[in-house]
Scaffold this active site. Structure first.
Site, mmCIF file in Angstrom:
data_model
loop_
_atom_site.group_PDB
_atom_site.id
_atom_site.type_symbol
_atom_site.label_atom_id
_atom_site.label_comp_id
_atom_site.label_asym_id
_atom_site.label_seq_id
_atom_site.Cartn_x
_atom_site.Cartn_y
_atom_site.Cartn_z
ATOM 1 N N SER A 212 32.941 40.297 49.780
ATOM 2 C CA SER A 212 31.971 39.863 48.835
ATOM 3 C C SER A 212 31.176 38.093 49.768
ATOM 4 C CB SER A 212 32.246 39.350 47.511
ATOM 5 O OG SER A 212 31.700 39.249 46.719
ATOM 6 N N GLU A 322 28.522 45.867 44.183
ATOM 7 C CA GLU A 322 28.041 47.298 45.111
ATOM 8 C C GLU A 322 27.188 47.936 45.827
ATOM 9 O OE1 GLU A 322 31.429 48.224 48.961
ATOM 10 O OE2 GLU A 322 31.309 46.892 46.829
ATOM 11 N N HIS A 353 33.535 47.580 44.471
ATOM 12 C CA HIS A 353 33.421 45.650 44.295
ATOM 13 C C HIS A 353 34.509 45.418 44.164
ATOM 14 C CE1 HIS A 353 31.050 42.650 46.473
ATOM 15 N NE2 HIS A 353 31.702 42.345 45.933
#
Length: 480
Positions: A212, A322, A353
């Site tokens: 991330s 995501e 995510h």
């Protein structure tokens, strides 16, 4: 990020960004807290030389001083120093490094290379693993959420885990925010490397990867410091910062991830600093770096809980993030292709995510990381040593990691679940937190005279020729 914001940002990004046509390789993905121990006595690092003058053309400095915006990272006024050391286990250690640029102590954990003890004169390449937006100040997310310690136990690389940096993007901020003067790029590329190389047997062969925010930062740092890293990997990173709507999305993210203001990081969206840190715009600087880009697509996957809506997971924020990662990662990979820069792009056919997918990517990326670090042919090659073949404890130690080697007064060998030593009362095992405290006190305590024992109230201990190490839940491990 609030659900409505994430959904709006994801839709806006998907509508305004044209997905690139990079080849897609699909992969299906198939994640233990530890105990604090008493710190090692403060270790004095050798005094470093004063920062060199701007016209110094030394080869070592040239590798890292040039940045994509043609300005050097802020030079520290004094060298960074280690103020405290804490051994979690024999192969996991935490350093508190005083950063002159940030004027605070930064915790950096290390997973030491497999042969650290067996080859005391050897040096090892290093892999820095960066955390996500909600990075904690006390522990790395990689330690909390994955099996990173176990995965790297049999690999000859020093794994570097910076702790902290919530919402920082691991960059140098224009202004302090929320009491933090973030100068992470300076710390990671200027202040920390001399300590790792001079005091912790790391070479200047480096890799960086992250999830991330950390994935965005890995590409950003590699591009802004050409040649500093041999490998850069992004797991669900946001790899465009200046496309329409992206500065606003990042502002929402850092606000939600701790109440920060992105204007204090790069200024308003019109500030050139945004472009100077955008991995997409800096892609040409990555030529010669081994690159790994991955993401899911927001569709419910094997590690997600399905919602009542078909294909949608209950992790709504993870869905939106995501989607952003997939769109920007594909755009980034597409640009690399247009520039003739090779990058491995691996897009999962599902997944949001969240940590189980990044655990999967950590494992999947390793062969490429190993190749970039010169470790492609490295593997465990050992059998139980002659001094330990008849020791009954061997059955509980897992596979050996090193051959038998010499230690002061005897012999030792490393296994997955501890180290075994010869001693005056026969082979004895030392492991876990007690094994960590034993590392800096071995010469003082001598060889072990017992395996780990459990006393009253759950107290655990090992005895040694000249003392004892005791562990309790309240105090961790300490010498008595």
């Amino acid at each position: 990020m609030p659900r409505k914001v994430v959904a709006a940002v994801a839709v806006a990004a998907s509508a305004t960004l044209v997905v690139g046509g990079a080849p897609i390789a699909h992969a299906d993905p198939n994640p233990a807290p530890t105990t604090q121990v008493a710190p090692k006595p403060e270790k004095k690092t050798p005094e470093k030389k004063a920062p060199e003058k701007k016209n110094d053309r030394s080869k070592k400095n040239d590798r890292s001083k040039k940045r994509a915006d043609n300005t050097p990272a802020a030079k520290p006024t004094a060298p960074a120093t280690v103020t405290k050391v804490n051994w979690y286990s024999a192969h996991r250690v935490a350093l508190w490094v005083h950063s002159p640029a940030m004027n605070t102590d930064i915790q950096v954990q290390m997973l030491l290379a497999r042969d650290w003890f067996a080859k005391p004169a050897a040096k090892f390449p290093q892999l820095t693993m960066l955390d996500g937006l909600r990075a904690q100040d006390d522990q790395s997310g990689w330690i909390i959420n994955t099996n990173v310690e176990q995965f790297y136990a049999d690999k000859n690389v020093n794994v570097v885990l910076p702790v902290g940096g919530e919402s920082s993007f691991y960059t140098d901020w224009k202004e302090p925010d929320r009491g933090k003067n973030y100068k992470w790029e300076t710390f990671l590329t200027k202040e920390l490397p001399p300590i790792l190389e001079n005091d912790w047997r790391s070479t200047d062969v480096r890799a960086v990867e992250g999830l991330s925010m950390g994935g965005s930062a890995a590409m950003m740092l590699a591009a802004r410091n050409p040649g500093f890293y041999k490998f850069a990997g992004s797991f669900s990173g946001i790899l465009q910062l200046t496309s329409y709507g992206m500065p606003q999305a990042i502002q929402f993210a850092v606000r939600d991830g701790g109440g920060y203001d992105s204007a204090k990081m790069f200024g308003p969206p019109s500030d050139p600093a945004w472009k100077e840190h955008d991995p997409y715009l800096l892609a040409d600087k990555l030529k010669g770096t081994s690159l790994y880009i991955s993401s899911g697509n927001g569709v419910v996957g094997p590690h997600d809980k399905p919602s009542d809506i078909p294909l949608l997971a209950t992790n709504y924020s993870g869905v939106g993030l995501e989607v952003l990662s997939r769109v920007t990662s594909q755009q980034f990979a597409s640009k690399l292709g247009r520039l003739g820069i090779h990058g491995q792009a691996v897009y999962r056919p599902s997944g949001t995510h969240t940590w189980p997918y990044w655990q999967f990517e950590m494992v999947q990326a390793w062969p490429q990381v190993a190749g970039a670090l010169g470790l492609s042919g490295d593997k465990v090659a050992c059998t139980v040593g002659d001094a330990f073949k008849k020791a009954p404890q061997i059955r509980g130690l897992g596979g050996c990691l090193t051959p038998e080697y010499a230690v002061p007064g005897g012999r030792a060998q490393d296994f997955r679940n501890g180290r075994i030593f010869t001693g005056p009362k026969g082979p004895k095992v030392v492991g876990g937190a007690i094994g960590g405290v034993y590392v800096p006190t071995m010469e003082r305590l001598g060889l072990p005279t017992s395996d780990e024992k459990t006393g009253r109230d759950g107290v655990k201990y090992n005895t040694f020729e000249r003392g004892k190490i005791v562990w309790t839940p309240q105090t961790g491990a300490r010498v008595e």
